[in-house]
Design an enzyme around this catalytic site. Sequence first.
Site, mmCIF file in Angstrom:
data_model
loop_
_atom_site.group_PDB
_atom_site.id
_atom_site.type_symbol
_atom_site.label_atom_id
_atom_site.label_comp_id
_atom_site.label_asym_id
_atom_site.label_seq_id
_atom_site.Cartn_x
_atom_site.Cartn_y
_atom_site.Cartn_z
ATOM 1 N N TRP A 35 11.714 -92.763 -16.089
ATOM 2 C CA TRP A 35 12.197 -91.394 -16.336
ATOM 3 C C TRP A 35 12.766 -90.736 -15.089
ATOM 4 C CZ3 TRP A 35 12.005 -87.211 -19.901
ATOM 5 C CH2 TRP A 35 12.083 -85.941 -19.313
ATOM 6 N N ASN A 37 14.411 -86.641 -13.978
ATOM 7 C CA ASN A 37 15.041 -85.365 -14.309
ATOM 8 C C ASN A 37 15.778 -84.833 -13.089
ATOM 9 O OD1 ASN A 37 11.919 -84.860 -14.276
ATOM 10 N ND2 ASN A 37 12.674 -82.833 -13.837
ATOM 11 N N ASP A 38 15.634 -83.596 -12.745
ATOM 12 C CA ASP A 38 16.524 -82.905 -11.803
ATOM 13 C C ASP A 38 16.996 -83.694 -10.576
ATOM 14 O OD1 ASP A 38 15.158 -81.143 -13.393
ATOM 15 O OD2 ASP A 38 14.245 -80.034 -11.762
ATOM 16 N N PHE A 97 7.508 -81.536 -7.064
ATOM 17 C CA PHE A 97 8.563 -80.982 -7.912
ATOM 18 C C PHE A 97 9.862 -80.827 -7.111
ATOM 19 C CE2 PHE A 97 6.397 -78.786 -11.797
ATOM 20 C CZ PHE A 97 5.790 -79.988 -12.143
ATOM 21 N N SER A 98 10.847 -80.253 -7.790
ATOM 22 C CA SER A 98 12.209 -80.242 -7.240
ATOM 23 C C SER A 98 12.330 -79.499 -5.917
ATOM 24 C CB SER A 98 13.156 -79.618 -8.260
ATOM 25 O OG SER A 98 13.355 -80.544 -9.291
ATOM 26 N N ARG A 166 8.971 -72.223 -7.646
ATOM 27 C CA ARG A 166 9.372 -73.610 -7.374
ATOM 28 C C ARG A 166 10.863 -73.813 -7.108
ATOM 29 N NH1 ARG A 166 7.559 -73.246 -12.655
ATOM 30 N NH2 ARG A 166 9.161 -73.410 -14.259
ATOM 31 N N ASP A 167 11.132 -75.035 -6.664
ATOM 32 C CA ASP A 167 12.484 -75.591 -6.509
ATOM 33 C C ASP A 167 13.260 -74.998 -5.334
ATOM 34 O OD1 ASP A 167 11.655 -76.756 -8.909
ATOM 35 O OD2 ASP A 167 12.743 -75.311 -10.150
ATOM 36 N N GLU A 221 14.880 -71.555 -12.993
ATOM 37 C CA GLU A 221 14.513 -72.756 -12.235
ATOM 38 C C GLU A 221 15.713 -73.247 -11.410
ATOM 39 O OE1 GLU A 221 11.205 -74.991 -14.784
ATOM 40 O OE2 GLU A 221 13.190 -75.365 -15.592
HETATM 41 C C1 FRU Z 1 13.438 -78.287 -14.036
HETATM 42 C C2 FRU Z 1 11.996 -78.451 -13.617
HETATM 43 C C3 FRU Z 1 11.780 -77.813 -12.259
HETATM 44 C C4 FRU Z 1 10.606 -78.574 -11.723
HETATM 45 C C5 FRU Z 1 10.864 -79.949 -12.255
HETATM 46 C C6 FRU Z 1 9.641 -80.756 -12.565
HETATM 47 O O1 FRU Z 1 13.913 -79.267 -14.883
HETATM 48 O O2 FRU Z 1 11.153 -77.891 -14.586
HETATM 49 O O3 FRU Z 1 11.591 -76.427 -12.280
HETATM 50 O O4 FRU Z 1 10.550 -78.538 -10.340
HETATM 51 O O5 FRU Z 1 11.634 -79.805 -13.423
HETATM 52 O O6 FRU Z 1 9.941 -82.075 -12.824
#
Ligand code: FRU
Length: 494
Positions: A35, A37-38, A97-98, A166-167, A221
């Site tokens: 998997w 994501n960001d 996280f991101s 976050r992020d 986010e």
């Molecule tokens: C966005 C998010 C971020 C977070 C990450 C976790 O897609 O929810 O805010 O850091 O994914 O995987």
Amino acid sequence: MTSKKLQRARDFERKYSPYVAAELPRFHVTGAIGWINDPNGFAPYKGEYHLFFQYHPYDIKWGPMHWGHVKSKDFIRWERLPIAIAPDTEYDKDGCFSGGAVEMPDGRHLLMYTGVRNQRLKNGKIESYQTQCIAIGDGINYEKYEGNPVIRAEDLPEGGDVHDFRDPKVWIEDGKYHAVIGNRTDDTSGSILLYESDDAVNWRYVSKVASCHNRYGKMWECPDFFPLDGKDILITSPQEMNAIGLEFHPGNANICIIGSFDRETNHLIRENTQAIDYGLDFYAPQTLEAADGRRIMIGWMQNWETVGSHLPNQQFIGQMTIPRELSIRDGRLCQVPVRELEKYRASKTSYKNVMITGETSLQGINGRFIDMTVTVRPGNESSMYKWFKINVARDGERYTSIRFKPETNILRVDRTQSGLPCDIVNMRDFLVATKNKELKIRLIMDRYSLEVFVNDGEQAASFVIYTPLEAKAISFVADGTVLVDIEKYDLEVK
Ligand code: FRU
């Protein structure tokens, strides 16, 4: 020092990724397995472009987040590097996280990310504590700073919520580090907070660059904040958005706020707000400034709402968009695929002024790894056509269509018949503009994706399509008469 958790993830990737390689797109970034994501830490480092990503290699579901890592010289061919960080400390045990990255003045590579620590409350609920952390490395291996976290709950402004904090996106300007970070506010929606630091370790809160006030979604986010063509741009990905016309769709959405940054108040004065990408699959984009000054954006080509829908037995999920060059035209954000893609074009097929009435296929126009531009205009001055459609990834029964109706100016991309046996949102409508009754549609396809760029980047729309690769025919259909020009290339990225 490589922790056990990091070593385990690196070993797992090395052992099993060879079985997945043949499934992957040619030039869109994915994990080696499992998997993603960001996009994270998208930034130049020692003359190359590095990209990290939210990564859970062990499954095709989201899990404790690691940072996967690739790099590229041209945004198209990516070299895979070992997983950079794992959730292996007390303050990030539930996920790294991101976040962002930047080259430090002394040549080291700084990663700034959100450390997540969950705690179960007496009533059984889980509460997440989110703080900002750093790791420093050489482009391959990274050490987490012993004084982490560097931005904590006490560094939040009044009303800020440590559970949704976050992020960080970090950059260097005027000899200082700056970071924008998403935060939930006491009106239950979100704000983008600005922090600064002289050494990347001690951070000061500066201001709220912008606040949602429950207007565009809730928690914002993955912010990014950068100058572009004389404007200041904030991009962010709101959760819990309500639809607004055809501009914003509900759920996890994306917005771009164009304005000017007031350096007295450290606040963004808004001039225009728009969607970034009008497709079904786009979230959490990040940008960098390339060596030649171009602002390049990459996004996660997926959406939280549809991540459970994929082919049976698939061993990877999640991919990035093609990196896109950004500009501001007539006060709006425009985006086109990076020009480097053109180096990978092969076998050109082109047609001029082909008349389409009913359904037509054309010799040499097909494929699932293509860069194709179609220019459409009315074929009959006295009666306007009702609609024009391009069907791609087509075989006897499956196809994905891109349909334009001049009467409403709506472009509709519909993957209902693409072959995915899952009942998810499969269609998106958005408004486009014609120029002298002409519309230009550029399609980039790379195995399981379709990216649509309208009128040289006035709009972009990204879609994942899981149609089996044998379905590679393309046809053109019109209700009425249209004339089309077509320029199509195969994309060969080895
Ligand atoms: C966005 C998010 C971020 C977070 C990450 C976790 O897609 O929810 O805010 O850091 O994914 O995987």
